[in-house]
Design a protein around this motif. Structure first.
Motif, mmCIF file in Angstrom:
data_model
loop_
_atom_site.group_PDB
_atom_site.id
_atom_site.type_symbol
_atom_site.label_atom_id
_atom_site.label_comp_id
_atom_site.label_asym_id
_atom_site.label_seq_id
_atom_site.Cartn_x
_atom_site.Cartn_y
_atom_site.Cartn_z
ATOM 1 N N ASN A 79 -6.559 5.676 -8.620
ATOM 2 C CA ASN A 79 -5.584 6.633 -8.108
ATOM 3 C C ASN A 79 -4.598 6.988 -9.216
ATOM 4 O O ASN A 79 -3.532 6.384 -9.347
ATOM 5 C CB ASN A 79 -4.845 6.038 -6.903
ATOM 6 N N MET A 82 -0.723 7.832 -8.771
ATOM 7 C CA MET A 82 0.228 6.809 -8.365
ATOM 8 C C MET A 82 0.843 6.049 -9.529
ATOM 9 O O MET A 82 1.665 5.160 -9.325
ATOM 10 C CB MET A 82 -0.453 5.816 -7.421
ATOM 11 N N ILE A 106 -3.213 -0.050 -4.480
ATOM 12 C CA ILE A 106 -3.236 1.413 -4.542
ATOM 13 C C ILE A 106 -3.801 1.943 -5.851
ATOM 14 O O ILE A 106 -4.107 3.129 -5.956
ATOM 15 C CB ILE A 106 -1.821 1.997 -4.324
ATOM 16 N N TYR A 109 -9.825 2.057 -5.688
ATOM 17 C CA TYR A 109 -10.475 2.081 -4.389
ATOM 18 C C TYR A 109 -11.956 1.772 -4.566
ATOM 19 O O TYR A 109 -12.542 2.002 -5.621
ATOM 20 C CB TYR A 109 -10.286 3.430 -3.681
ATOM 21 N N ILE A 158 -3.031 8.911 -2.388
ATOM 22 C CA ILE A 158 -3.966 7.905 -2.840
ATOM 23 C C ILE A 158 -5.268 8.035 -2.068
ATOM 24 O O ILE A 158 -5.312 8.589 -0.963
ATOM 25 C CB ILE A 158 -3.402 6.482 -2.668
ATOM 26 N N THR A 160 -7.975 5.659 -0.311
ATOM 27 C CA THR A 160 -8.113 4.296 0.185
ATOM 28 C C THR A 160 -9.422 4.184 0.949
ATOM 29 O O THR A 160 -10.126 5.168 1.145
ATOM 30 C CB THR A 160 -6.921 3.922 1.081
#
Length: 323
Positions: A79, A82, A106, A109, A158, A160
């Motif tokens: 991500n 972030m 975060i 993934y 993000i 997830t």
């Protein structure tokens, strides 16, 4: 399938903050210097079996029935949006403020895996004037990748993983050409996609519908082509309707886009290599939302295009065509 994902990053901040008492008297200042750089990498290797069985129907025309089973796969990743928030969280930690979320969770993934089952048929009848495609499907998905927006005052979005989702539905498409001038097309799709296992640590979303997955999709069009003569080779007229919905924008199903439909019309004239088309979209001026999300405690929406019309000219040259 083999993929390699790598990320090289460098995060740096140099600042200071001043501590004060409740009466406003300064207690002193502290310098903060964070300088982090690293290189992340992951390898993904997956075997993707797929089996298809097709049977040609013993009837006139190109008709068959089929069944297929296959494994679906999406690699994991990082991500990148972030990283500024990661740096902000580290800065807040240095100042004694609590971290709002787990940074390690975060940043990356996991891969998404699914098993896809489908049965269907392609049927042609009435000397090929009617062609129908039909299918039923079921998808069992693990670690489905979802786009989410962190809670609180953090920004960015993000990707997830949901624990487990399942989807089933049907699709039907019919094409009818009664004459060489007329063509009718219609299609309808139904999808039921829900979470089987998914929790963010605070809320259990089991039984909720998967966001961005429309329950219904619909399309219908009618086209008439008219041969003209010397100056205009042919004219075409088309009317179409598109419908989508309903679907949700978030995993807790708090914001929803109801079913909506838009109308489009067009007329075109062709002479040799030149085609001029006059068209209009969303002629009913339907108001709908194409994207919505929550961030920093606020809800943001992107509206769909209102009534729009225009003129398009196309030039098409065929090098193999005769003079």
């Amino acid at each position: 399938d083999y993929e390699r994902v790598a990320l090289r990053y460098h995060s740096h901040v140099s600042t200071a903050y001043t501590m004060t008492m409740k009466n406003g008297r300064p207690m002193g200042s502290k310098d903060i210097d964070i300088d982090q750089s690293d290189r992340l990498k992951e390898h993904f290797l997956e075997l993707l079996p797929k089996v298809n069985v097709c049977y040609r129907l013993p009837i006139p025309g190109e008709s068959d029935v089929y069944a297929s089973v296959g494994k679906g796969y999406k690699t994991g990743g990082y991500n990148t949006q972030m990283f500024s928030d990661v740096l902000q969280q580290q800065l807040m930690s240095e100042m004694g403020r609590p971290v709002e979320y787990d940074i390690n969770e975060i940043l990356s993934y996991r891969p998404e895996r699914s098993w896809n089952y489908e049965v269907g048929a392609h049927v042609s009848c009435a000397d090929g004037r009617v062609h129908t495609d039909m299918s039923l499907f079921y998808i069992d998905c693990r670690d489905q990748q979802l786009t989410m927006f962190p809670d609180g005052s953090t920004t960015g979005r993000i990707t997830t993983n949901a624990g487990k989702t399942r989807s089933f539905g049907a699709e039907v498409q019919v094409r009818y050409s009664p004459t060489s001038q007329w063509i009718f097309n219609t299609s309808y799709g139904y999808t039921n996609a829900k979470f089987v296992e998914f929790t963010d640590g605070l809320t259990d979303f089991q039984g909720n519908r998967v966001p961005y997955a429309p329950r219904n999709t619909f399309f219908a069009s009618a086209t008439y082509r008219l041969p003209v003569g010397r100056w205009i080779d042919a004219m075409s007229f088309n009317a179409r309707v598109r419908g989508v919905g309903d679907f949700y924008w978030d995993e807790d199903n708090s914001t929803r886009q109801p079913f909506y439909a838009t109308l489009g019309l067009s007329a075109s004239a062709t002479h040799k290599f030149l085609t001029v088309e006059v068209w209009g979209e969303n002629l009913t001026d339907t108001r709908y939302t194409v994207f919505s999300f929550k961030s920093i405690g606020n809800t943001f929406v992107q509206r769909g295009k209102p009534l729009t019309w225009g003129v398009t000219a196309r030039l098409s040259f065929d090098s193999n065509a005769a003079d």
